[in-house]
Design a protein around this motif. Structure first.
Motif, PDB file in Angstrom:
ATOM      1  N   ILE A  28       0.832  -1.204   0.000  1.00  0.00           N
ATOM      2  CA  ILE A  28       0.000   0.000   0.000  1.00  0.00           C
ATOM      3  C   ILE A  28       0.865   1.252   0.000  1.00  0.00           C
ATOM      4  N   ALA A  29       1.907   1.267   0.828  1.00  0.00           N
ATOM      5  CA  ALA A  29       2.784   2.436   0.877  1.00  0.00           C
ATOM      6  C   ALA A  29       3.420   2.693  -0.485  1.00  0.00           C
ATOM      7  N   GLY A  30       3.877   1.640  -1.145  1.00  0.00           N
ATOM      8  CA  GLY A  30       4.474   1.786  -2.466  1.00  0.00           C
ATOM      9  C   GLY A  30       3.477   2.285  -3.491  1.00  0.00           C
ATOM     10  N   ALA A  31       2.245   1.786  -3.437  1.00  0.00           N
ATOM     11  CA  ALA A  31       1.221   2.184  -4.394  1.00  0.00           C
ATOM     12  C   ALA A  31       0.803   3.640  -4.200  1.00  0.00           C
ATOM     13  N   LEU A  32       0.711   4.073  -2.956  1.00  0.00           N
ATOM     14  CA  LEU A  32       0.371   5.470  -2.686  1.00  0.00           C
ATOM     15  C   LEU A  32       1.455   6.404  -3.226  1.00  0.00           C
ATOM     16  N   ALA A  33       2.723   5.998  -3.060  1.00  0.00           N
ATOM     17  CA  ALA A  33       3.824   6.798  -3.597  1.00  0.00           C
ATOM     18  C   ALA A  33       3.788   6.827  -5.115  1.00  0.00           C
ATOM     19  N   GLU A  34       3.493   5.700  -5.739  1.00  0.00           N
ATOM     20  CA  GLU A  34       3.387   5.643  -7.196  1.00  0.00           C
ATOM     21  C   GLU A  34       2.268   6.552  -7.700  1.00  0.00           C
ATOM     22  N   ALA A  35       1.247   6.735  -6.864  1.00  0.00           N
ATOM     23  CA  ALA A  35       0.140   7.625  -7.233  1.00  0.00           C
ATOM     24  C   ALA A  35       0.478   9.088  -6.986  1.00  0.00           C
ATOM     25  N   GLY A  36       1.662   9.357  -6.427  1.00  0.00           N
ATOM     26  CA  GLY A  36       2.123  10.727  -6.266  1.00  0.00           C
ATOM     27  C   GLY A  36       2.267  11.228  -4.854  1.00  0.00           C
ATOM     28  N   ALA A  37       1.859  10.438  -3.866  1.00  0.00           N
ATOM     29  CA  ALA A  37       1.914  10.900  -2.484  1.00  0.00           C
ATOM     30  C   ALA A  37       3.316  10.775  -1.900  1.00  0.00           C
ATOM     31  N   ASP A  38       3.657  11.694  -1.010  1.00  0.00           N
ATOM     32  CA  ASP A  38       4.783  11.484  -0.123  1.00  0.00           C
ATOM     33  C   ASP A  38       4.294  10.559   0.985  1.00  0.00           C
ATOM     34  N   VAL A  39       5.177   9.679   1.454  1.00  0.00           N
ATOM     35  CA  VAL A  39       4.730   8.597   2.335  1.00  0.00           C
ATOM     36  C   VAL A  39       5.570   8.538   3.612  1.00  0.00           C
ATOM     37  N   VAL A  40       4.885   8.282   4.720  1.00  0.00           N
ATOM     38  CA  VAL A  40       5.546   7.973   5.986  1.00  0.00           C
ATOM     39  C   VAL A  40       5.317   6.499   6.277  1.00  0.00           C
ATOM     40  N   VAL A  41       6.394   5.745   6.371  1.00  0.00           N
ATOM     41  CA  VAL A  41       6.332   4.319   6.694  1.00  0.00           C
ATOM     42  C   VAL A  41       6.563   4.177   8.192  1.00  0.00           C
ATOM     43  N   ALA A  42       5.567   3.672   8.902  1.00  0.00           N
ATOM     44  CA  ALA A  42       5.646   3.573  10.356  1.00  0.00           C
ATOM     45  C   ALA A  42       5.473   2.131  10.796  1.00  0.00           C
ATOM     46  N   SER A  43       6.372   1.680  11.666  1.00  0.00           N
ATOM     47  CA  SER A  43       6.295   0.327  12.206  1.00  0.00           C
ATOM     48  C   SER A  43       7.209   0.257  13.421  1.00  0.00           C
ATOM     49  N   ARG A  44       7.206  -0.884  14.099  1.00  0.00           N
ATOM     50  CA  ARG A  44       7.994  -0.986  15.333  1.00  0.00           C
ATOM     51  C   ARG A  44       9.491  -0.933  15.091  1.00  0.00           C
ATOM     52  N   LYS A  45       9.960  -1.524  14.001  1.00  0.00           N
ATOM     53  CA  LYS A  45      11.398  -1.633  13.763  1.00  0.00           C
ATOM     54  C   LYS A  45      11.851  -0.548  12.795  1.00  0.00           C
ATOM     55  N   LEU A  46      12.646   0.393  13.320  1.00  0.00           N
ATOM     56  CA  LEU A  46      13.063   1.532  12.513  1.00  0.00           C
ATOM     57  C   LEU A  46      13.875   1.102  11.300  1.00  0.00           C
ATOM     58  N   ASP A  47      14.760   0.111  11.468  1.00  0.00           N
ATOM     59  CA  ASP A  47      15.592  -0.292  10.339  1.00  0.00           C
ATOM     60  C   ASP A  47      14.756  -0.831   9.187  1.00  0.00           C
ATOM     61  N   ALA A  48      13.709  -1.596   9.500  1.00  0.00           N
ATOM     62  CA  ALA A  48      12.826  -2.117   8.452  1.00  0.00           C
ATOM     63  C   ALA A  48      12.075  -0.976   7.765  1.00  0.00           C
ATOM     64  N   CYS A  49      11.647   0.014   8.549  1.00  0.00           N
ATOM     65  CA  CYS A  49      10.968   1.180   7.973  1.00  0.00           C
ATOM     66  C   CYS A  49      11.905   1.962   7.070  1.00  0.00           C
ATOM     67  N   GLU A  50      13.152   2.119   7.502  1.00  0.00           N
ATOM     68  CA  GLU A  50      14.119   2.862   6.695  1.00  0.00           C
ATOM     69  C   GLU A  50      14.406   2.148   5.383  1.00  0.00           C
ATOM     70  N   THR A  51      14.511   0.830   5.440  1.00  0.00           N
ATOM     71  CA  THR A  51      14.729   0.062   4.213  1.00  0.00           C
ATOM     72  C   THR A  51      13.561   0.233   3.249  1.00  0.00           C
ATOM     73  N   ALA A  52      12.345   0.100   3.765  1.00  0.00           N
ATOM     74  CA  ALA A  52      11.161   0.255   2.919  1.00  0.00           C
ATOM     75  C   ALA A  52      11.066   1.666   2.359  1.00  0.00           C
ATOM     76  N   ALA A  53      11.332   2.677   3.199  1.00  0.00           N
ATOM     77  CA  ALA A  53      11.246   4.065   2.750  1.00  0.00           C
ATOM     78  C   ALA A  53      12.260   4.352   1.649  1.00  0.00           C
ATOM     79  N   THR A  54      13.468   3.828   1.802  1.00  0.00           N
ATOM     80  CA  THR A  54      14.501   4.022   0.780  1.00  0.00           C
ATOM     81  C   THR A  54      14.080   3.387  -0.536  1.00  0.00           C
ATOM     82  N   GLU A  55      13.532   2.185  -0.470  1.00  0.00           N
ATOM     83  CA  GLU A  55      13.066   1.491  -1.676  1.00  0.00           C
ATOM     84  C   GLU A  55      11.927   2.258  -2.345  1.00  0.00           C
ATOM     85  N   ILE A  56      10.981   2.715  -1.546  1.00  0.00           N
ATOM     86  CA  ILE A  56       9.827   3.427  -2.089  1.00  0.00           C
ATOM     87  C   ILE A  56      10.252   4.727  -2.765  1.00  0.00           C
ATOM     88  N   ALA A  57      11.148   5.460  -2.112  1.00  0.00           N
ATOM     89  CA  ALA A  57      11.622   6.716  -2.693  1.00  0.00           C
ATOM     90  C   ALA A  57      12.338   6.479  -4.019  1.00  0.00           C
TER      91      ALA A  57
END
Length: 255
Positions: A28-57
């Motif tokens: 969902i986060a990736g799809a929202l970004a593809e639709a043009g949104a800036d995205v905040v990825v939030a979860s318990r593990k910061l490293d996993a969020c950072e990895t996902a955010a880097t990939e999405i960007a």
């Protein structure tokens, strides 16, 4: 841009996705970004969020931020909204996707701690976060809240009863908030059924494309939920609020 694409365009919007580092939330986060949104990825593990955010960007060219967050803690809900506004300056879409469904041997073996934690992550935290986000949206440019529940909330299997109870509460929350924050904020829910993610490995069939208990004959894939989340987040669903939409391969077709 054609009319349909324009309706789904989220350029200039900011979306928060909880549980956004993996599985359905990551899709969902990736799809929202593809639709043009800036995205905040939030979860318990910061490293996993950072990895996902880097990939999405990298994939979308949109801004993606990572925030460590525990869905069961109200203070973390407050902080997530605050950090989103501090970093990105606005909040237009909230996807309440974080959840947990712990295993147990039998109903009498469910501890108070397990029950309370399940309700906190699946209902208490989403309540607080949705109220904070919707209040901000209502006071500004409006927005959309998308709650991700489960088709199990309609069937309440004994194998996941505390989880089903909490997600049934999320259904009620969706309807209540849709009334509370109309007309500027729309609130809807998606109820996934059996999906092939890392969270389903403990009970899913070895081959997710062979699931005879599902009318469509297979498990769902996270990317099959994401387009609906984009639709509900966008102007394309401008007359849809208080809806609870099943995406379950037909599991609950008779409920």
């Amino acid at each position: 841009m054609n009319t349909l694409a324009a309706l789904h365009d989220l350029t200039g919007k900011t979306a928060v996705v909880t549980g956004g580092s993996r599985g359905i939330g990551r899709a969902i986060a990736g799809a929202l970004a593809e639709a043009g949104a800036d995205v905040v990825v939030a979860s318990r593990k910061l490293d996993a969020c950072e990895t996902a955010a880097t990939e999405i960007a990298k994939e979308s060219g949109r801004r993606a931020e990572a925030v460590a967050f525990h869905a069961g803690h109200w203070a973390d809900c407050d902080r997530l909204v605050g950090e989103t506004l501090d970093r990105l300056g606005r909040l237009d879409v909230l996807v309440n996707n974080a959840g947990m469904s712990p295993l147990y041997t039998d109903l009498t073996g469910i501890s108070e701690e397990l029950y309370d934690k399940t309700l906190a992550v699946n209902l208490k935290g989403p309540f607080r976060l949705a109220v904070l986000a919707a209040t901000h949206m209502a006071e500004h440019d409006g927005g959309s809240v998308v709650n991700v529940g489960t088709a199990g909330s309609l069937t309440a299997s004994t194998r996941e009863l505390p989880y089903a109870c909490a997600k049934a509460g999320l259904n009620a929350l969706t309807v209540g908030l849709a009334e509370a924050y109309a007309p500027k904020v729309r609130v809807n829910a998606i109820l996934p059924g059996p999906f092939a993610t890392d969270l389903s490995r403990g009970w899913a069939p070895e081959d997710p494309d062979e699931a005879p208990f599902v009318p469509l004959g297979r498990m769902g894939r996270p990317e099959e939920v994401a387009p609906l989340a984009v639709h509900l987040a966008s102007a394309a669903s401008s007359f849809t609020t208080g809806a609870i939409i099943r995406v379950d391969g037909g599991i609950t077709r008779k409920v």
